[in-house]
Design a protein around this motif. Structure first.
Motif, PDB file in Angstrom:
ATOM      1  N   ASN A  47       0.632  -1.720  16.908  1.00 23.08           N
ATOM      2  CA  ASN A  47      -0.229  -2.674  16.132  1.00 23.08           C
ATOM      3  C   ASN A  47      -0.681  -1.668  14.766  1.00 23.08           C
ATOM      4  OD1 ASN A  47       0.347  -5.221  16.218  1.00 23.08           O
ATOM      5  ND2 ASN A  47      -0.656  -5.709  17.938  1.00 23.08           N
ATOM      6  N   PHE A  48      -1.308  -0.670  15.347  1.00 21.62           N
ATOM      7  CA  PHE A  48      -1.937   0.314  14.561  1.00 21.62           C
ATOM      8  C   PHE A  48      -0.888   0.864  13.347  1.00 21.62           C
ATOM      9  CE2 PHE A  48      -2.912   4.809  13.498  1.00 21.62           C
ATOM     10  CZ  PHE A  48      -4.107   4.632  12.821  1.00 21.62           C
ATOM     11  N   TYR A  49       0.242   1.196  13.697  1.00 17.93           N
ATOM     12  CA  TYR A  49       1.160   1.362  12.627  1.00 17.93           C
ATOM     13  C   TYR A  49       1.700   0.431  12.054  1.00 17.93           C
ATOM     14  CZ  TYR A  49       0.985   6.469  14.532  1.00 17.93           C
ATOM     15  OH  TYR A  49       0.477   7.891  14.803  1.00 17.93           O
ATOM     16  N   LEU A  50       1.909  -0.721  12.672  1.00 20.14           N
ATOM     17  CA  LEU A  50       2.337  -1.828  11.736  1.00 20.14           C
ATOM     18  C   LEU A  50       1.215  -2.202  10.770  1.00 20.14           C
ATOM     19  CD1 LEU A  50       3.775  -3.777  14.743  1.00 20.14           C
ATOM     20  CD2 LEU A  50       5.207  -2.784  12.561  1.00 20.14           C
ATOM     21  N   PHE A  51      -0.099  -2.188  11.223  1.00 18.22           N
ATOM     22  CA  PHE A  51      -0.973  -2.511  10.208  1.00 18.22           C
ATOM     23  C   PHE A  51      -1.179  -1.472   9.013  1.00 18.22           C
ATOM     24  CE2 PHE A  51      -5.553  -2.748   9.014  1.00 18.22           C
ATOM     25  CZ  PHE A  51      -5.498  -4.078   8.644  1.00 18.22           C
ATOM     26  N   GLY A  52      -0.758  -0.389   9.268  1.00 16.18           N
ATOM     27  CA  GLY A  52      -0.892   0.654   8.298  1.00 16.18           C
ATOM     28  C   GLY A  52       0.340   0.368   7.236  1.00 16.18           C
ATOM     29  N   TRP A  53       1.521   0.150   7.493  1.00 15.31           N
ATOM     30  CA  TRP A  53       2.356  -0.229   6.999  1.00 15.31           C
ATOM     31  C   TRP A  53       2.285  -1.623   6.062  1.00 15.31           C
ATOM     32  CZ3 TRP A  53       7.203   1.909   5.565  1.00 15.31           C
ATOM     33  CH2 TRP A  53       7.558   3.174   6.221  1.00 15.31           C
ATOM     34  N   LEU A  54       1.617  -2.769   6.836  1.00 12.85           N
ATOM     35  CA  LEU A  54       1.100  -3.823   5.946  1.00 12.85           C
ATOM     36  C   LEU A  54       0.063  -3.498   4.816  1.00 12.85           C
ATOM     37  CD1 LEU A  54       1.468  -6.967   6.122  1.00 12.85           C
ATOM     38  CD2 LEU A  54      -0.550  -6.841   7.654  1.00 12.85           C
ATOM     39  N   VAL A  55      -0.914  -2.708   5.197  1.00 14.65           N
ATOM     40  CA  VAL A  55      -1.778  -2.421   4.171  1.00 14.65           C
ATOM     41  C   VAL A  55      -1.301  -1.710   3.022  1.00 14.65           C
ATOM     42  CG1 VAL A  55      -3.805  -1.244   3.865  1.00 14.65           C
ATOM     43  CG2 VAL A  55      -3.715  -2.705   5.743  1.00 14.65           C
ATOM     44  N   LEU A  56      -0.596  -0.725   3.350  1.00 17.82           N
ATOM     45  CA  LEU A  56      -0.057   0.213   2.127  1.00 17.82           C
ATOM     46  C   LEU A  56       1.036  -0.522   1.574  1.00 17.82           C
ATOM     47  CD1 LEU A  56      -0.627   3.359   4.250  1.00 17.82           C
ATOM     48  CD2 LEU A  56      -1.678   2.977   1.992  1.00 17.82           C
ATOM     49  N   SER A 130       4.302   7.584  10.113  1.00 13.74           N
ATOM     50  CA  SER A 130       3.320   7.584   8.991  1.00 13.74           C
ATOM     51  C   SER A 130       4.071   7.615   7.860  1.00 13.74           C
ATOM     52  CB  SER A 130       2.404   8.836   9.185  1.00 13.74           C
ATOM     53  OG  SER A 130       1.726   8.718  10.437  1.00 13.74           O
ATOM     54  N   LEU A 131       5.237   7.280   7.653  1.00 13.73           N
ATOM     55  CA  LEU A 131       5.934   7.256   6.389  1.00 13.73           C
ATOM     56  C   LEU A 131       5.485   6.059   5.413  1.00 13.73           C
ATOM     57  CD1 LEU A 131       9.758   8.024   7.239  1.00 13.73           C
ATOM     58  CD2 LEU A 131       8.168   9.591   5.777  1.00 13.73           C
ATOM     59  N   ILE A 135       5.486   6.206   1.106  1.00 17.34           N
ATOM     60  CA  ILE A 135       6.292   4.960   0.473  1.00 17.34           C
ATOM     61  C   ILE A 135       5.180   4.084  -0.073  1.00 17.34           C
ATOM     62  CG2 ILE A 135       7.665   3.187   1.116  1.00 17.34           C
ATOM     63  CD1 ILE A 135       8.692   4.821   3.316  1.00 17.34           C
ATOM     64  N   GLY A 136       4.176   3.696   0.582  1.00 19.48           N
ATOM     65  CA  GLY A 136       3.117   2.713  -0.073  1.00 19.48           C
ATOM     66  C   GLY A 136       2.479   3.317  -1.458  1.00 19.48           C
ATOM     67  N   PHE A 137       2.049   4.324  -1.387  1.00 25.47           N
ATOM     68  CA  PHE A 137       1.619   5.110  -2.602  1.00 25.47           C
ATOM     69  C   PHE A 137       2.537   5.160  -3.698  1.00 25.47           C
ATOM     70  CE2 PHE A 137      -1.631   6.395   0.253  1.00 25.47           C
ATOM     71  CZ  PHE A 137      -2.762   5.689  -0.267  1.00 25.47           C
ATOM     72  N   ALA A 138       3.881   5.328  -3.448  1.00 22.10           N
ATOM     73  CA  ALA A 138       5.073   5.558  -4.504  1.00 22.10           C
ATOM     74  C   ALA A 138       5.091   4.248  -5.083  1.00 22.10           C
ATOM     75  CB  ALA A 138       6.229   5.919  -3.795  1.00 22.10           C
TER      76      ALA A 138
END
Length: 185
Positions: A47-56, A130-131, A135-138
């Motif tokens: 969930n921690f990593y999924l949340f990171g993907w969701l936010v970014l 952590s990709l 990806i999110g900032f790009a």
């Protein structure tokens, strides 16, 4: 269907799938923990990593659909040319931020890749999980460049923000072009 609309659909689908996965995983984890006194060891980290993907990914999506809020009361008092210049300045600062974060995240991913560190509870290397950072900032950079182009070409009057007050008045009054100074009884 154009490539652009296909990419928009893909972006929305990915965000929806991430939210669904987080919801289902959390629900199952709660049922297992409180109903059966067990659970998945890896659920919290997943969930921690999924949340990171969701936010970014959601940051870039928010720029695309003009969902970010901001304070622009003074900027709206400027003439349209002034609004465009302030918009370009704001977008230039946001692009600078996105570039710095993209570079930093790329360096971070590179170091994680070199070290080969695995996640705590998931048997996957952390750099893969952590990709979402580069990806999110790009994607954010791409959306900001799109907005800068719209401002520079005159298709937008400035940095495009959500206008919650305007939306609320429109929803209550049923008026597509509300004037907050007029009181209807």
């Amino acid at each position: 269907m154009t490539i652009r609309s296909l990419l928009h659909r893909l972006e929305e689908t990915i965000l929806a799938l991430i939210m669904a996965a987080m919801t289902i995983l959390t629900f199952v984890q709660v049922v297992l923990r409180y109903g059966f006194n067990s659970g998945f060891l890896w659920a919290l980290e997943a969930n921690f990593y999924l949340f990171g993907w969701l936010v970014l990914l959601g940051i870039a999506y928010g720029v695309r659909v003009k969902a970010h809020i901001g304070v622009d009361a003074i900027v709206r008092l400027l003439p349209s040319r002034g609004q465009r210049w302030v918009g370009l300045l704001v977008v230039a600062l946001a692009i600078t931020y996105a570039c710095l974060m993209l570079y930093g995240s790329w360096e971070y991913i590179d170091r994680l890749h070199i070290m080969g560190v695995e996640a705590e509870d998931i048997p996957v290397e952390r750099w893969v999980l952590s990709l979402c950072l580069p990806i999110g900032f790009a994607m954010l950079l791409y959306r900001l460049l799109e907005m800068a182009w719209r401002i520079a070409t005159g298709k937008s009057s400035g940095y495009e923000l959500a206008d919650e007050a305007h939306d609320a008045i429109r929803d209550v009054a049923g008026d597509e072009n509300p004037d907050a100074t007029v009181v209807s009884r």
